[in-house]
Design an enzyme around this catalytic site. Structure first.
Site, PDB file in Angstrom:
ATOM      1  CB  CYS A   1      -0.986  -0.037   1.174  1.00 32.76           C
ATOM      2  SG  CYS A   1      -2.391   1.078   0.963  1.00 32.76           S
TER       3      CYS A   1
ATOM      4  CG  HIS B   1      -3.414  -3.755   3.108  1.00 37.15           C
ATOM      5  ND1 HIS B   1      -2.471  -3.257   3.988  1.00 37.15           N
ATOM      6  CD2 HIS B   1      -3.977  -2.678   2.508  1.00 37.15           C
ATOM      7  CE1 HIS B   1      -2.472  -1.936   3.939  1.00 37.15           C
ATOM      8  NE2 HIS B   1      -3.379  -1.557   3.048  1.00 37.15           N
TER       9      HIS B   1
ATOM     10  CD  GLU C   1      -0.718  -6.162   5.249  1.00 36.44           C
ATOM     11  OE1 GLU C   1      -0.867  -4.976   5.598  1.00 36.44           O
ATOM     12  OE2 GLU C   1      -0.707  -6.510   4.046  1.00 36.44           O
TER      13      GLU C   1
END
Length: 227
Positions: free
Chosen positions: A101, A200, A202
């Site tokens: 990001c 994202h 993660e």
């Protein structure tokens, strides 16, 4: 398997703990250690085998010589300075770098690229969601390293951004885009592993393609360390 690698994971003093915990979990799942760095830590001489720049606050327009924009309210100039320093250090050392990001946007700025301050300033053909859930479709470019890592051309991902890459920096190519042709991933064409992801991964540890991205990142770090 080779020697254990240590990944430096960056963030702000506040608001980055969740990204840090998720990133540490995914990195650890592939056998990598990790260390969290923020502007309050002594980050200048920290040894690391790869650098992960997480998401978070907007990049301060003054960091890259742009004009202020009404949608940019939460910035962290100290974090910008830290991460730009660490990117330069990582590139000089020849270790892998991955930006998520705002991390992708900062990577692009490091290589001389530009940003869109607010993508909703444009007429969008496809609704731009703001959600941690995988409700956005991105298309991966054939012939890119990211496409080789994932092994397919379309993914469903999340979206938590309102800024985006405009002009790619020097030796940076677009590796993925969305239905509005907004850049969703970038990579360096000459360095061994410099990758930016706009979504994202993660926050989607349950996703096979998130795990593939983190696995490739750790593998690159281990390969360079053991070479």
């Amino acid at each position: 398997m080779g020697r254990r690698v240590t990944i430096a994971v960056t963030g702000g003093r506040r608001g980055s703990r969740l990204a840090w915990y998720f990133s540490r979990f995914l990195l650890g799942g592939h056998g990598a250690g990790s260390r969290f760095l923020h502007p309050g830590t002594d980050y200048r001489d920290v040894p690391f085998d790869a650098l992960l720049i997480t998401g978070g606050s907007d990049i301060d327009p003054e960091t890259y010589g742009a004009q202020a924009h009404p949608t940019i309210e939460h910035t962290d100039p100290a974090r910008d300075a830290m991460e730009l320093y660490l990117i330069e250090t990582a590139i000089r050392r020849g270790v892998p770098v991955m930006g998520i990001c705002r991390g992708m946007q900062l990577l692009n700025l490091h290589f001389g690229g530009t940003l869109h301050p607010h993508i909703h300033d444009f007429d969008l053909d496809v609704a731009h969601p703001h959600t941690p859930l995988p409700l956005k479709t991105v298309t991966l470019e054939h012939g890119t390293n990211l496409h080789d890592i994932i092994g397919q051309s379309a993914l469903r991902v999340n979206a938590l951004h309102h800024q985006a890459v405009n002009r790619p920096g020097e030796s940076i190519r677009v590796a993925a885009h969305d239905g509005n042709n907004i850049v969703q991933a970038i990579e360096h064409t000459a360095l061994p592993f410099v990758l930016g992801i706009q979504w994202h991964p993660e926050f989607m540890p349950y996703s096979w393609h998130s795990r593939k991205i983190f696995a490739a990142f750790v593998h690159a770090a281990r390969s360079i360390k053991n070479s």
